[in-house]
Write a protein that holds these residues in place. Structure first.
Motif, mmCIF file in Angstrom:
data_model
loop_
_atom_site.group_PDB
_atom_site.id
_atom_site.type_symbol
_atom_site.label_atom_id
_atom_site.label_comp_id
_atom_site.label_asym_id
_atom_site.label_seq_id
_atom_site.Cartn_x
_atom_site.Cartn_y
_atom_site.Cartn_z
ATOM 1 N N SER A 45 0.849 -1.198 0.000
ATOM 2 C CA SER A 45 0.000 0.000 0.000
ATOM 3 C C SER A 45 0.880 1.242 0.000
ATOM 4 C CB SER A 45 -0.956 -0.004 1.192
ATOM 5 O OG SER A 45 -0.222 -0.051 2.375
ATOM 6 N N ALA A 47 0.653 5.914 -0.144
ATOM 7 C CA ALA A 47 -0.203 7.088 0.038
ATOM 8 C C ALA A 47 0.541 8.344 -0.380
ATOM 9 C CB ALA A 47 -0.627 7.207 1.497
ATOM 10 N N LYS A 104 -2.066 12.227 3.132
ATOM 11 C CA LYS A 104 -2.973 11.335 3.860
ATOM 12 C C LYS A 104 -3.912 10.562 2.948
ATOM 13 C CE LYS A 104 -2.505 13.640 8.200
ATOM 14 N NZ LYS A 104 -2.821 14.880 8.884
ATOM 15 N N ASN A 105 -3.780 10.754 1.620
ATOM 16 C CA ASN A 105 -4.622 10.011 0.684
ATOM 17 C C ASN A 105 -4.007 8.667 0.368
ATOM 18 O OD1 ASN A 105 -6.578 11.915 0.359
ATOM 19 N ND2 ASN A 105 -5.537 12.921 -1.359
ATOM 20 N N ILE A 106 -4.729 7.631 0.710
ATOM 21 C CA ILE A 106 -4.218 6.312 0.349
ATOM 22 C C ILE A 106 -4.515 6.068 -1.124
ATOM 23 C CG2 ILE A 106 -4.472 3.847 0.742
ATOM 24 C CD1 ILE A 106 -4.603 4.370 3.622
ATOM 25 N N ARG A 125 -3.981 0.250 -1.998
ATOM 26 C CA ARG A 125 -4.120 -0.550 -0.787
ATOM 27 C C ARG A 125 -4.199 -2.022 -1.135
ATOM 28 N NH1 ARG A 125 -9.038 2.152 -0.196
ATOM 29 N NH2 ARG A 125 -8.315 3.236 1.656
ATOM 30 N N ARG A 171 -6.822 1.559 -7.529
ATOM 31 C CA ARG A 171 -6.447 1.640 -6.108
ATOM 32 C C ARG A 171 -5.998 0.299 -5.553
ATOM 33 N NH1 ARG A 171 -7.520 6.869 -3.903
ATOM 34 N NH2 ARG A 171 -7.881 8.091 -5.774
#
Lengths: 286, 254
Positions: free
Chosen positions: B12, B14, B17-19, B22, B213
């Motif tokens: 994962s 980022a 703070k945006n992942i 994942r 994602r």
């Protein structure tokens, strides 16, 4: 060497070191960082003075290096908090510079460290403050420091030439090749700080920006090769220093101001008449 | 049974703070040519950068040829997006190709004649021999992309990652690049390509990795390149229309 000789020699060293460093500042699009570091090194110098209670070259260099790295760190930290890059630079350097000024006024008011001097430099005083070296004899202190810094700059640029080239052009590829991109960036900021602080006595914080940016920006207009750009930039730096001195002598005015003015003239001439990217050449060619 | 050249587990990543990625898991077999597809912002470039540790991973493990990245960097080639660099840089096409050799040349050493020759050979391979001395800014988009490809070829890697090598290039360059990728595959090399044109996926790639994602699905093109998987990956952002033959889709952005 004569009084005039020392001044021209010292100013040429400023032009040469700043010219080399400036090439990578321009290509890395970090011209604003030069502006920032040229101010924050003041804080470094003041802190070095407060700790050691003397204005000796080596402590000033170390103080300036720390200040330069701190500036780069703070800027990238603020940037990571989603503050715009330019805004981050503006916030960091004005704040650190202000702390430097406050500290000077409080603690160092009666030594040879004043704001006017830090901003404008005073190259006419340089030949008076001498130290005696083993072989060379009596040499101005500022010239020795500039020679030392120039040697360091020259060493790092030539030794890591291809690494500077690839980290500047394509940091992604550089990282995938195993070249430490972040470390190289901080090393570069350290070189910028050292060059700036060594040039301080001669041309001051504001004029050093002209010496860092204008010769390199001019050289960029003349060539498509990095090595040639470096040499031209160094040459333009020396040319600005020498012609600046004579302009000042002729008009009986500030030497550092005239040198910065000369860098501007060289840039204007390059912009108009460079055979490659000059305005005139564009009009002549269809 | 072919060897696994890349194994990704629980990866994962980022931005602030945006992942963006994942729980990414997949394995890639030697000699495969994989297209990585997914909508804008699906994390395709980030996936490559995270695999190569150009962008830090939050968690997960990545193994290349059974080893961690550090030990096998020289066996991996990377072609960043063409738009990620500043083409005003004062360098010739040959200079840029030589950069691919900087890792091999090593610290404190200068490129030698043999490196220049290797770089020139790579330029020749992508049909750019005549442009070796040309300033990179004066090259067309397709030519710049070929220079980037030549720079990857000169590394003689076993595993290549290419970020949108076909974006904004002319048809001839696209053909030339795909010929080279096919040749790499024939030599047993492994290639992963971020790709944006779903119409050509079946022609170009033997494997597809659908990414949004996380890995939606990954496998042989004939098995996984289905309308259902495309829908799953792209969601409602596009309409599929005129399904002709087996897996040919015409895409209309809404």
């Amino acid at each position: 060497m004569t009084y005039t000789g020392w001044i021209i020699f010292t100013a040429s060293l400023v032009g040469l070191s700043c010219g080399f460093i400036g090439v990578f500042l321009i290509l890395r699009r970090s011209a604003m960082m030069a502006d920032a570091i040229s101010h924050t090194v003041l804080l470094g110098i003041v802190l070095a003075f407060l700790v050691t209670q003397q204005l000796s070259g080596i402590y000033m260099l170390i103080g300036a290096m720390i200040a330069g790295i701190m500036t780069a760190l703070f800027v990238s930290w603020l940037h990571s908090l989603k503050v715009q890059q330019e805004a981050a630079i503006g916030i960091v350097f004005t704040t650190l510079f202000a702390i430097g000024i406050i500290l000077i006024e409080i603690f160092a008011g009666n030594v040879h460290l004043d704001v006017q001097h830090a901003l404008m430099g005073e190259i006419t005083f340089i030949p008076w403050d001498r130290i005696t070296l083993p072989v060379a004899g009596s040499v101005p202190r500022a010239t020795v420091m500039l020679l030392f810094v120039f040697a360091i700059v020259l060493f790092f640029i030539t030794a890591f030439y291809k690494e500077w080239k690839v980290t500047t052009f394509d940091p992604g590829l550089a990282a995938s090749l195993g070249i430490p991109v972040t470390f190289m960036n901080y090393l570069f900021m350290t070189l910028v700080s050292m060059t700036t602080v060594a040039s301080f006595d001669a041309v001051g914080a504001i004029m050093v920006v002209a010496m860092l940016i204008a010769p390199a920006a001019s050289a960029y207009l003349w060539t498509d090769r990095l090595s040639v750009m470096l040499m031209l930039s160094g040459l333009f730096g020396i040319l600005s220093a020498v012609s600046g001195y004579y302009i000042a002598a002729f008009l009986d005015t500030s030497i550092s101001g005239s040198m910065a003015f000369a860098t501007g003239c060289i840039f204007a001439a390059s912009y108009l008449f460079s055979p490659k990217y000059g305005l005139a050449a564009k009009h002549i060619r269809p | 049974m072919t060897a696994t050249v890349l194994r990704v587990e629980q990866l994962s990543a980022a931005y602030q703070k945006n992942i963006v990625l994942r729980n990414v898991n997949f394995q890639v077999q030697a000699g495969s040519l994989t297209g990585i597809v997914g909508p804008n912002g699906a994390g395709k470039s980030t996936l490559i950068k995270t695999l190569l540790n150009i962008h830090p991973a939050l968690s997960g493990t990545v193994t290349f040829f059974g080893s961690p990245l550090k030990k096998v960097k020289k066996r991996i080639g990377y072609v960043p997006q063409r738009s990620s660099v500043d083409w005003d840089f004062p360098a010739s096409a040959l200079d840029v190709v030589m950069m691919g050799l900087y890792g091999k040349i090593g610290w404190l050493k200068r490129p030698k004649k043999q490196h220049r020759e290797l770089a020139f050979k790579a330029l020749k391979k992508v049909g750019m021999a005549h442009y070796a001395g040309r300033q990179i800014q004066q090259l067309s988009g397709g030519q710049q992309q070929r220079v980037f490809l030549a720079r990857a070829l000169v590394q003689e890697a076993d595993l290549y990652f290419m970020d949108e090598p076909l974006a904004g290039v002319d048809a001839r360059t696209e053909r030339a690049i795909m010929d080279i990728l096919d040749e790499l595959k024939k030599q047993g090399k492994t290639v992963m390509v971020v790709h944006h044109d779903l119409q050509t996926v079946t022609d170009y790639f033997d494997h597809v990795l659908f990414l949004n994602r996380t890995v939606i699905t990954h496998g042989k093109t004939e098995d996984v390149f289905t309308e259902e998987n495309i829908r799953k990956t792209y969601g409602g952002s596009l309409r599929l229309k005129g399904v002709t033959g087996d897996h040919v889709f015409r895409l209309v952005k809404q």
